[in-house]
Scaffold this motif. Structure first.
Motif, PDB file in Angstrom:
ATOM      1  N   ILE A 102       0.840  -1.211   0.000  1.00  0.00           N
ATOM      2  CA  ILE A 102       0.000   0.000   0.000  1.00  0.00           C
ATOM      3  C   ILE A 102       0.870   1.254   0.000  1.00  0.00           C
ATOM      4  CG2 ILE A 102      -1.652   1.299   1.438  1.00  0.00           C
ATOM      5  CD1 ILE A 102      -2.806  -1.593   2.135  1.00  0.00           C
ATOM      6  N   GLU A 103       1.974   1.181   0.728  1.00  0.00           N
ATOM      7  CA  GLU A 103       2.919   2.311   0.764  1.00  0.00           C
ATOM      8  C   GLU A 103       3.488   2.555  -0.645  1.00  0.00           C
ATOM      9  OE1 GLU A 103       5.354   1.640   4.269  1.00  0.00           O
ATOM     10  OE2 GLU A 103       6.924   2.897   3.324  1.00  0.00           O
ATOM     11  N   TYR A 104       3.876   1.463  -1.321  1.00  0.00           N
ATOM     12  CA  TYR A 104       4.449   1.572  -2.670  1.00  0.00           C
ATOM     13  C   TYR A 104       3.410   2.194  -3.616  1.00  0.00           C
ATOM     14  CZ  TYR A 104       6.516  -0.045  -7.128  1.00  0.00           C
ATOM     15  OH  TYR A 104       7.044  -0.110  -8.406  1.00  0.00           O
ATOM     16  N   VAL A 105       2.172   1.685  -3.549  1.00  0.00           N
ATOM     17  CA  VAL A 105       1.099   2.171  -4.435  1.00  0.00           C
ATOM     18  C   VAL A 105       0.867   3.663  -4.212  1.00  0.00           C
ATOM     19  CG1 VAL A 105      -1.379   2.021  -4.864  1.00  0.00           C
ATOM     20  CG2 VAL A 105      -0.033  -0.076  -4.664  1.00  0.00           C
ATOM     21  N   GLU A 106       0.770   4.061  -2.915  1.00  0.00           N
ATOM     22  CA  GLU A 106       0.508   5.486  -2.622  1.00  0.00           C
ATOM     23  C   GLU A 106       1.664   6.353  -3.114  1.00  0.00           C
ATOM     24  OE1 GLU A 106      -2.429   4.848   1.257  1.00  0.00           O
ATOM     25  OE2 GLU A 106      -0.267   5.148   1.542  1.00  0.00           O
ATOM     26  N   GLY A 107       2.884   5.806  -3.017  1.00  0.00           N
ATOM     27  CA  GLY A 107       4.074   6.567  -3.428  1.00  0.00           C
ATOM     28  C   GLY A 107       4.053   6.895  -4.907  1.00  0.00           C
ATOM     29  N   TRP A 108       3.432   6.046  -5.703  1.00  0.00           N
ATOM     30  CA  TRP A 108       3.502   6.243  -7.163  1.00  0.00           C
ATOM     31  C   TRP A 108       2.341   7.067  -7.720  1.00  0.00           C
ATOM     32  CZ3 TRP A 108       7.214   6.290 -10.471  1.00  0.00           C
ATOM     33  CH2 TRP A 108       8.406   5.597 -10.159  1.00  0.00           C
ATOM     34  N   LEU A 109       1.285   7.233  -6.918  1.00  0.00           N
ATOM     35  CA  LEU A 109       0.108   7.920  -7.450  1.00  0.00           C
ATOM     36  C   LEU A 109       0.477   9.296  -7.994  1.00  0.00           C
ATOM     37  CD1 LEU A 109      -2.793   7.644  -8.021  1.00  0.00           C
ATOM     38  CD2 LEU A 109      -3.364   8.409  -5.737  1.00  0.00           C
ATOM     39  N   ASP A 110       1.233  10.099  -7.202  1.00  0.00           N
ATOM     40  CA  ASP A 110       1.524  11.437  -7.740  1.00  0.00           C
ATOM     41  C   ASP A 110       2.897  11.528  -8.388  1.00  0.00           C
ATOM     42  OD1 ASP A 110       1.197  12.488  -4.290  1.00  0.00           O
ATOM     43  OD2 ASP A 110       2.524  11.027  -5.265  1.00  0.00           O
ATOM     44  N   ARG A 111       3.619  10.391  -8.515  1.00  0.00           N
ATOM     45  CA  ARG A 111       4.898  10.473  -9.244  1.00  0.00           C
ATOM     46  C   ARG A 111       4.676  10.138 -10.725  1.00  0.00           C
ATOM     47  NH1 ARG A 111       8.829   6.660  -6.044  1.00  0.00           N
ATOM     48  NH2 ARG A 111      10.250   7.109  -7.772  1.00  0.00           N
ATOM     49  N   ARG A 112       3.433   9.738 -11.058  1.00  0.00           N
ATOM     50  CA  ARG A 112       3.130   9.290 -12.432  1.00  0.00           C
ATOM     51  C   ARG A 112       3.543  10.318 -13.497  1.00  0.00           C
ATOM     52  NH1 ARG A 112      -2.849   7.393 -14.091  1.00  0.00           N
ATOM     53  NH2 ARG A 112      -3.442   8.502 -12.230  1.00  0.00           N
ATOM     54  N   PRO A 113       3.152  11.602 -13.315  1.00  0.00           N
ATOM     55  CA  PRO A 113       3.445  12.563 -14.396  1.00  0.00           C
ATOM     56  C   PRO A 113       4.945  12.697 -14.704  1.00  0.00           C
ATOM     57  CG  PRO A 113       1.952  13.511 -12.761  1.00  0.00           C
ATOM     58  CD  PRO A 113       2.465  12.229 -12.180  1.00  0.00           C
ATOM     59  N   HIS A 114       5.790  12.276 -13.760  1.00  0.00           N
ATOM     60  CA  HIS A 114       7.248  12.464 -13.983  1.00  0.00           C
ATOM     61  C   HIS A 114       7.850  11.308 -14.777  1.00  0.00           C
ATOM     62  CE1 HIS A 114       6.767  15.756 -11.237  1.00  0.00           C
ATOM     63  NE2 HIS A 114       6.268  14.945 -10.325  1.00  0.00           N
ATOM     64  N   LEU A 115       7.061  10.275 -15.075  1.00  0.00           N
ATOM     65  CA  LEU A 115       7.606   9.139 -15.829  1.00  0.00           C
ATOM     66  C   LEU A 115       7.613   9.463 -17.317  1.00  0.00           C
ATOM     67  CD1 LEU A 115       5.733   6.213 -14.019  1.00  0.00           C
ATOM     68  CD2 LEU A 115       8.219   6.541 -14.072  1.00  0.00           C
ATOM     69  N   SER A 116       8.533   8.863 -18.060  1.00  0.00           N
ATOM     70  CA  SER A 116       8.616   9.155 -19.507  1.00  0.00           C
ATOM     71  C   SER A 116       7.658   8.250 -20.289  1.00  0.00           C
ATOM     72  CB  SER A 116      10.048   8.938 -20.006  1.00  0.00           C
ATOM     73  OG  SER A 116      10.402   7.578 -19.806  1.00  0.00           O
ATOM     74  N   TYR A 117       6.877   7.441 -19.558  1.00  0.00           N
ATOM     75  CA  TYR A 117       5.903   6.557 -20.226  1.00  0.00           C
ATOM     76  C   TYR A 117       4.637   6.521 -19.353  1.00  0.00           C
ATOM     77  CZ  TYR A 117       8.384   3.763 -16.780  1.00  0.00           C
ATOM     78  OH  TYR A 117       8.988   3.361 -15.624  1.00  0.00           O
ATOM     79  N   GLU A 118       3.514   6.113 -19.943  1.00  0.00           N
ATOM     80  CA  GLU A 118       2.261   6.112 -19.203  1.00  0.00           C
ATOM     81  C   GLU A 118       2.068   4.809 -18.433  1.00  0.00           C
ATOM     82  OE1 GLU A 118      -0.527   9.460 -21.147  1.00  0.00           O
ATOM     83  OE2 GLU A 118      -1.266   7.392 -21.167  1.00  0.00           O
ATOM     84  N   ILE A 119       1.582   4.948 -17.216  1.00  0.00           N
ATOM     85  CA  ILE A 119       1.188   3.756 -16.455  1.00  0.00           C
ATOM     86  C   ILE A 119      -0.257   3.961 -16.043  1.00  0.00           C
ATOM     87  CG2 ILE A 119       3.539   3.328 -15.612  1.00  0.00           C
ATOM     88  CD1 ILE A 119       2.653   4.389 -12.886  1.00  0.00           C
ATOM     89  N   ASP A 120      -1.008   2.843 -15.894  1.00  0.00           N
ATOM     90  CA  ASP A 120      -2.401   3.013 -15.453  1.00  0.00           C
ATOM     91  C   ASP A 120      -2.634   2.321 -14.118  1.00  0.00           C
ATOM     92  OD1 ASP A 120      -4.091   0.454 -17.454  1.00  0.00           O
ATOM     93  OD2 ASP A 120      -2.123   0.501 -16.505  1.00  0.00           O
ATOM     94  N   GLY A 121      -1.510   2.023 -13.420  1.00  0.00           N
ATOM     95  CA  GLY A 121      -1.698   1.433 -12.091  1.00  0.00           C
ATOM     96  C   GLY A 121      -0.440   0.717 -11.639  1.00  0.00           C
ATOM     97  N   ILE A 122      -0.643  -0.176 -10.694  1.00  0.00           N
ATOM     98  CA  ILE A 122       0.460  -0.969 -10.131  1.00  0.00           C
ATOM     99  C   ILE A 122       0.031  -2.435 -10.172  1.00  0.00           C
ATOM    100  CG2 ILE A 122       1.820  -1.456  -8.037  1.00  0.00           C
ATOM    101  CD1 ILE A 122       2.359   1.355  -9.058  1.00  0.00           C
TER     102      ILE A 122
END
Ligand SMILES: NC(=O)c1cc2c(=O)c3cc(F)ccc3oc2nc1N
Length: 327
Positions: free
Chosen positions: A263-283
């Motif tokens: 859950i910690e990992y998932v929450e950590g990535w929610l707002d880091r998404r825009p900084h990735l060079s590719y699109e993700i739709d979840g974990i």
């Protein structure tokens, strides 16, 4: 240059281009300049044109794409390519953890990875050589898109070990390539792609590999579907093994000891998404132990040992000038 010299030169160029391509596209750490790489590729293509009988299946020149196909052959997946069940909130994740713990009979650890928003593909290697690439299709029957996948620079034509293996991953189009492609489409008053996933699927599912070759597609491999004479006890070790073979895996994958760390990992990535060079739709969350995975098995359409936590769709507001703002 005579045939013998051509054969020797071609072999040297192939090895060098494969090595440089690995550093550039898999490790994202080029050891030669683009200009030198292109010059060497041009030299290889020139000699191959002069001595076509010397062209080999795994020559790096396949990266620029061969002749278009009349249609795609069908491919039967020996191991079905299933889809993942979804989780939308913390409670769903805790319910998943409870079901897994009950099914296995003891607590398990998890492997978490970013859910790349692209096109699921299967890659087959025989004695370390890339021989077949296919789409998921309906999970049992996919399309043979080998020629298109050969133009994806981060897919090695030869592995670092001569193994028979089938791996699965997500082919995708980086955000920047997507923006550039849509700009070109708008300039040519062609219909732009709605999102990078459609652009990747559209690029890989058209018949002319020369088009795919220009689309700057990339891939992350995320599972070993089958392998001869080797046992991989955990998903984490399977990822490490694929990387050792020269396959591109996503470095953000993380081993989590329990659902709280997930859950910690998932929450950590929610707002880091825009900084990735590719699109993700979840974990994607997977039970790490292969033995526990076997114990849990599958439902008709999904593994019981994995789940996809879905992020809310990235709200994109298109302003009047057509500039897309991610909010
Ligand atoms: N898009 C992805 O980044 C991604 C997708 C899948 C799957 O679709 C998937 C489907 C299965 F039946 C089993 C494992 C899986 O693992 C996966 N792992 C990933 N990282």
């Amino acid at each position: 240059m005579n045939r013998i010299e051509a054969e020797k030169k071609l072999s040297q160029l192939r090895d060098k281009l494969e090595e440089y391509g690995y550093h550039y596209y898999v490790l994202d750490n080029p050891i030669v300049s683009d200009a030198d790489y292109d010059k060497m590729m041009q030299e290889l293509v020139t000699i191959e044109n002069e001595f076509p009988e010397l062209i080999t299946e795994d020559s790096p020149s396949v990266r620029v794409g061969g002749a278009p196909l009349p249609h795609f052959e069908k491919v039967e997946h020996e191991i079905p390519m299933l889809s993942l069940g979804n989780a939308f909130n913390e409670q769903d994740l805790r319910d998943f953890d409870r079901r897994v713990t009950e099914g296995v009979g003891e607590p398990v650890s998890y492997a978490c990875e970013l859910k790349i928003d692209g096109l699921a593909v299967s890659l087959k290697y025989e004695k370390g050589r890339f021989i077949l690439g296919a789409t998921r299709g309906d999970g049992t029957t996919g399309e043979n898109i080998t020629n298109n996948l050969k133009t994806v620079r981060s897919i090695p034509m030869r592995l670092k070990e001569e193994v028979d293996i089938e791996v699965r991953g997500e082919a995708f189009m980086p955000k920047q390539s997507f923006e550039k492609l849509n700009e070109a489409k708008r300039e040519a008053s062609e219909e732009p792609f709605a999102n990078p996933r459609n652009a990747a699927a559209g690029s890989l599912r058209q018949l002319d590999p020369k088009i795919a070759a220009k689309r700057n597609l990339d891939i992350f491999l995320y599972s070993v579907a089958q392998i001869k004479e080797k046992v991989l006890p955990s998903h984490t070790e399977a990822l490490a093994y694929m990387s050792k073979l020269g396959l591109k895996t996503n470095k953000e994958a993380k081993h989590c000891n329990n659902i709280d760390e997930v859950i910690e990992y998932v929450e950590g990535w929610l707002d880091r998404r825009p900084h990735l060079s590719y699109e993700i739709d979840g974990i994607v969350i997977k039970v790490d132990s292969l033995e526990a995975q076997k114990k849990l098995g599958f439902t008709a359409k999904s593994p019981r040992w994995a789940i996809a936590f879905k992020f809310p769709a990235e709200e994109v507001v298109t302003t009047l000038e057509g500039i897309e703002l991610s909010v």
